[in-house]
Design an enzyme around this catalytic site. Structure first.
Site, PDB file in Angstrom:
ATOM      1  N   GLU A 127       2.651 -11.284 -14.621  1.00 42.86           N
ATOM      2  CA  GLU A 127       3.285 -10.132 -14.001  1.00 42.86           C
ATOM      3  C   GLU A 127       2.881 -10.050 -12.532  1.00 42.86           C
ATOM      4  OE1 GLU A 127       5.037  -8.788 -16.435  1.00 42.86           O
ATOM      5  OE2 GLU A 127       5.476  -6.706 -15.927  1.00 42.86           O
ATOM      6  N   LYS A 141       3.206   0.999 -26.892  1.00 44.53           N
ATOM      7  CA  LYS A 141       3.308   1.821 -25.688  1.00 44.53           C
ATOM      8  C   LYS A 141       2.420   3.054 -25.762  1.00 44.53           C
ATOM      9  CE  LYS A 141       7.325   0.998 -23.624  1.00 44.53           C
ATOM     10  NZ  LYS A 141       7.770   0.608 -22.384  1.00 44.53           N
ATOM     11  N   CYS A 189       8.778  27.757  12.369  1.00 51.08           N
ATOM     12  CA  CYS A 189       9.076  27.899  10.949  1.00 51.08           C
ATOM     13  C   CYS A 189       7.756  28.047  10.184  1.00 51.08           C
ATOM     14  CB  CYS A 189       9.834  26.669  10.472  1.00 51.08           C
ATOM     15  SG  CYS A 189      10.162  26.670   8.715  1.00 51.08           S
ATOM     16  N   LYS A 234      -0.566  -3.902 -20.980  1.00 46.66           N
ATOM     17  CA  LYS A 234       0.831  -4.174 -20.645  1.00 46.66           C
ATOM     18  C   LYS A 234       1.054  -3.731 -19.202  1.00 46.66           C
ATOM     19  CE  LYS A 234       5.500  -3.889 -22.468  1.00 46.66           C
ATOM     20  NZ  LYS A 234       6.180  -3.603 -21.213  1.00 46.66           N
ATOM     21  N   CYS A 275      13.767  20.419   9.938  1.00 48.26           N
ATOM     22  CA  CYS A 275      13.963  21.761  10.468  1.00 48.26           C
ATOM     23  C   CYS A 275      13.441  21.701  11.904  1.00 48.26           C
ATOM     24  CB  CYS A 275      13.155  22.773   9.664  1.00 48.26           C
ATOM     25  SG  CYS A 275      12.999  24.356  10.496  1.00 48.26           S
ATOM     26  N   ASP A 326     -11.635 -18.085   8.797  1.00 49.33           N
ATOM     27  CA  ASP A 326     -10.643 -18.340   9.844  1.00 49.33           C
ATOM     28  C   ASP A 326     -10.919 -19.669  10.537  1.00 49.33           C
ATOM     29  OD1 ASP A 326      -9.489 -16.003   9.212  1.00 49.33           O
ATOM     30  OD2 ASP A 326     -10.167 -14.886  10.981  1.00 49.33           O
ATOM     31  N   ARG A 349      12.496 -13.381 -14.501  1.00 51.14           N
ATOM     32  CA  ARG A 349      12.899 -13.474 -15.894  1.00 51.14           C
ATOM     33  C   ARG A 349      14.421 -13.481 -16.021  1.00 51.14           C
ATOM     34  NH1 ARG A 349      14.037  -9.645 -19.817  1.00 51.14           N
ATOM     35  NH2 ARG A 349      13.716 -10.436 -21.928  1.00 51.14           N
ATOM     36  N   LYS A 370      -0.973  -9.615 -29.608  1.00 53.95           N
ATOM     37  CA  LYS A 370      -0.464 -10.961 -29.883  1.00 53.95           C
ATOM     38  C   LYS A 370      -1.285 -11.614 -30.989  1.00 53.95           C
ATOM     39  CE  LYS A 370       0.636 -11.396 -24.982  1.00 53.95           C
ATOM     40  NZ  LYS A 370       0.382 -12.050 -23.693  1.00 53.95           N
TER      41      LYS A 370
END
Ligand code: IVH
Length: 672
Positions: free
Chosen positions: A174, A313, A430, A115, A425, A37, A136, A289
């Protein structure tokens, strides 16, 4: 080169960027928050005195600019392709065969990566400086979201290479949110009655589309790089590119592995399928890849996906099934949550028959109807949820869902307050609420009664030993019955009663939080206690008076006032008081002229309206104390723009957080 000031500014910028890198990328900080800081403060100070030396890649310039109305459209220099999906070993062996045949002869290797289940973005650097961040979009054109992207601390504003990077460099990767951050954010939103996000991916996507970068800066977004494109360069393969990305200052596919054969690829896939829940973020498979850039070129692309890469996947954690009904579940503060009743479906290792539907708006937005074929999803450790509808499979005669008007447990009317996503409620007797309230009261952060967890509460409520939270303090009268219950004996009963007795000494803020008043979390409870100091004063405060407390909005104020208007609740508090539970703040009341006496403040980030020193002076003039580090003794953390890690620490400790506006209101209110 340059004047002493120029030199100092440039050195400060470099130091801060280094520390950002150590903190956000390596996760190995080497200085304290205070030291960090101080560097930031010094830099801001110099920059404000020498505006001619301003620079967009300065660490002071992450959050800037005004909210935009619309994002400009940009065209990607090279289209952002998507990946073909494979789902099993046979698919991947097929992919490998195609690669081998297309390459004709010679060896090739694969790079396997995770992924990431987030949002793809493209970053463009010119001469080392970040000049554009874009989504994208449709692969050809996306949205220019540069101001939002700049707020993400793991994205360098300037590449960190040893020698300056000339020309254009594009980095793709990502943007994601961790599950913990996502859960925390949703909990806060739920407490505030705001709309919930569906999963970490959606909340990252939603955040990137926000118009105000200052809001984006406060959301915990991360970036991971997995692709690099340079105008010139001598790297031979993708694996080297990942290393280069790290040298540039990015987190880059940490778990990437070079694989010499498709069998190794399958091994990697199996390994991560088993380990996926140990990661702090969601992944939905691996990406395979071809390593060599030359071979990548040779393989080229078909339609929208490259021939040199494929997504592999994991077994799906989503499935389709029939929605057979929608029922309602009632939580401890009376929140009524709609639940999907499903035709049993096997998903991620278990049979799922129920899933959450969040709230009325969620059902309406997706137009979910009983009889529909729905998509059910199961994330890392979260409960299953309905994430979509197959409208094309909808049978005839379905009707839009209408939220029932009555509580399914007690039959009382339920209501949805204006501006809230939930129905409630309103009957505090209750039975569904009773158990929930007792569990919350005894739980961590509240009265913290060891031995009184969910299972015990269930047992005691069923045995008629507990009906309200006040009954907890009568348990000692029922010792004989208690020891006869299954799993209980003399020793455990003794321990429990001891813990109950101990809990009477908890500070008032904990007691107020433990009551389980709607919208009163730990932070708000503390704020209320700081202002009212006794349960009695709080009980008798009208909503208007509560609302005058900075940090307490009308929704909270009304909720507190309403709680104490209820005769049952007043009686409850009286019983707690009779049992010896803390009803007053132990610290002596502050003198009139020192309204902030005894309060410890920590400031993080930059305030717009005054310097940090000025803020400290003002606090001290009112009797408050400004400290440098956040600890359990801190009462408030004041958050300016670009807050440091103190903000996270404050959240962790449940310390009340004030933004600059609230802080100013506190100062002016306290002056009165
Ligand atoms: S490489 C041509 N690597 O998956 C190669 N993509 O369907 C382009 N993704 O839009 C992407 N993790 O959002 C690559 N390690 C990774 C990835 C990854 C997630 C996403 C990305 C892309 C989609 C492709």
């Amino acid at each position: 080169m340059g004047t002493p000031v120029e030199k100092e500014i440039s050195s400060l910028r470099q130091q801060i960027l280094d520390h950002d890198y150590r903190y956000y990328v390596l996760a190995r900080p080497s200085i304290s928050d205070e030291q960090y800081d101080a560097l930031m403060r010094r830099l801001r100070d110099l920059e404000s005195r020498h505006p001619e030396l301003a620079s967009p890649d300065s660490p002071t310039q992450r959050v800037g600019g005004q909210p935009t109305k619309e994002f400009p459209t940009v065209t990607h220099a090279v289209p952002m392709l998507s990946l073909a999906n494979t789902y099993d070993e046979a698919d991947v062996r097929d992919f490998d065969r195609r690669v081998r045949e297309a390459l004709g002869s010679g060896p090739y290797r694969y790079v396997c990566e995770l992924k990431y289940d987030g949002v793809a973005v493209s970053l463009v650097y010119r001469n080392g400086m970040l000049i554009r961040g874009a989504t994208r979009g449709d692969g050809v054109q996306g949205d220019d979201i540069t101001p939002n992207v700049r707020t993400i601390r793991s994205i360098p504003l300037r590449l960190r290479a040893a020698t300056p990077v000339a020309g254009t460099v594009e980095v793709r990767g990502e943007v994601y949110m961790t599950r913990t951050d996502f859960d925390r954010m949703n909990r806060e939103r739920e407490e505030a009655g705001e709309k919930l996000f569906i999963n970490p991916r959606n909340s990252a996507a939603g955040t990137l589309k926000l118009q105000d970068p200052r809001v984006v800066a406060r959301r915990p977004l991360h970036f991971v790089a997995y692709f690099l494109r340079r105008e010139s360069g001598d790297a031979a393969g993708h694996f080297e590119h990942l290393q280069l990305l790290r040298e540039y200052g990015f987190p880059a596919s940490d778990q990437a592995r070079l694989c010499a054969s498709v069998d190794e690829v399958i091994g990697y896939w199996k390994e991560w399928e088993a380990k996926r829940d140990s990661l702090p973020f969601d992944i939905d498979g691996i990406v395979v890849k071809v390593d060599s850039l030359r071979q990548q070129d040779e393989l080229g692309a078909i339609a929208k996906s490259p021939r040199w890469a494929v997504a592999f996947k994991f077994t799906s954690r989503s499935a389709e099934t029939t929605l057979t009904g929608i029922t309602l579940q009632v939580g401890r503060v009376g929140t009524v949550t709609p639940v999907a009743e499903l035709a049993p479906v096997f998903l991620g290792g278990t049979t799922v028959t129920r899933a959450t539907l969040h709230n009325e708006d969620y059902i309406r937005e997706l137009d979910i109807r009983v009889g529909d074929t729905v998509i059910v999803e199961k994330g890392g450790d979260v409960i299953p949820k309905v994430s979509g509808v197959r409208k094309e499979k909808r049978p005839r005669g379905t009707r839009a869902f209408r939220f029932p008007g009555r509580c399914p447990v007690c039959g009382d009317r339920i209501e949805r307050p204006a501006d809230e996503a939930n129905y409630y409620c309103e009957n505090s007797d209750c039975p569904a609420q009773v158990k929930g309230r007792i569990e919350h009261f005894a739980g961590r952060g509240a009265m913290d009664i060891e031995g009184l967890g969910e299972a015990a509460v269930d047992q005691f409520v069923s045995a008629g030993l507990l009906r309200t939270i006040a009954d907890i303090y009568d348990l000692h009268r029922h010792r004989a019955e208690l020891v006869k219950l299954e799993r209980w004996g003399e020793k455990s009963a003794q321990n429990l009663l001891g813990a109950v007795e101990q809990s009477t000494k908890r500070p008032l803020a904990r007691v107020v939080f433990a009551l389980g008043i709607r919208h009163v979390g730990a932070g708000v409870a503390q704020l209320l206690v700081q202002n009212f100091r006794t349960m009695e004063a709080l009980r008798d405060a009208p909503a208007e008076e509560l609302e005058r407390i900075p940090g307490v909005g009308p929704r909270i104020a009304e909720s507190v006032a309403r709680y104490f208007r209820d005769r049952h609740n007043r009686l409850l508090v009286e019983r707690l008081s009779a049992a010896g539970v803390t009803m007053a703040e132990h610290k002596p009341a502050a003198a009139q002229t020192q309204p902030l006496a005894g309060k410890v403040f920590v400031i993080t980030g930059t305030l717009e309206s005054m310097s940090r020193e000025a803020a400290k002076d003002k606090l001290e003039a009112l009797g408050g104390k400004a400290a440098s580090g956040v600890s359990r003794n801190t009462d408030f953390v004041i958050v300016g723009s670009e807050p440091g890690s103190k903000l996270a620490k404050a959240r962790e400790l449940g310390i009340r957080i004030l933004d600059e506006k609230e802080f100013l209101r506190l100062l002016s209110g306290a002056n009165l």
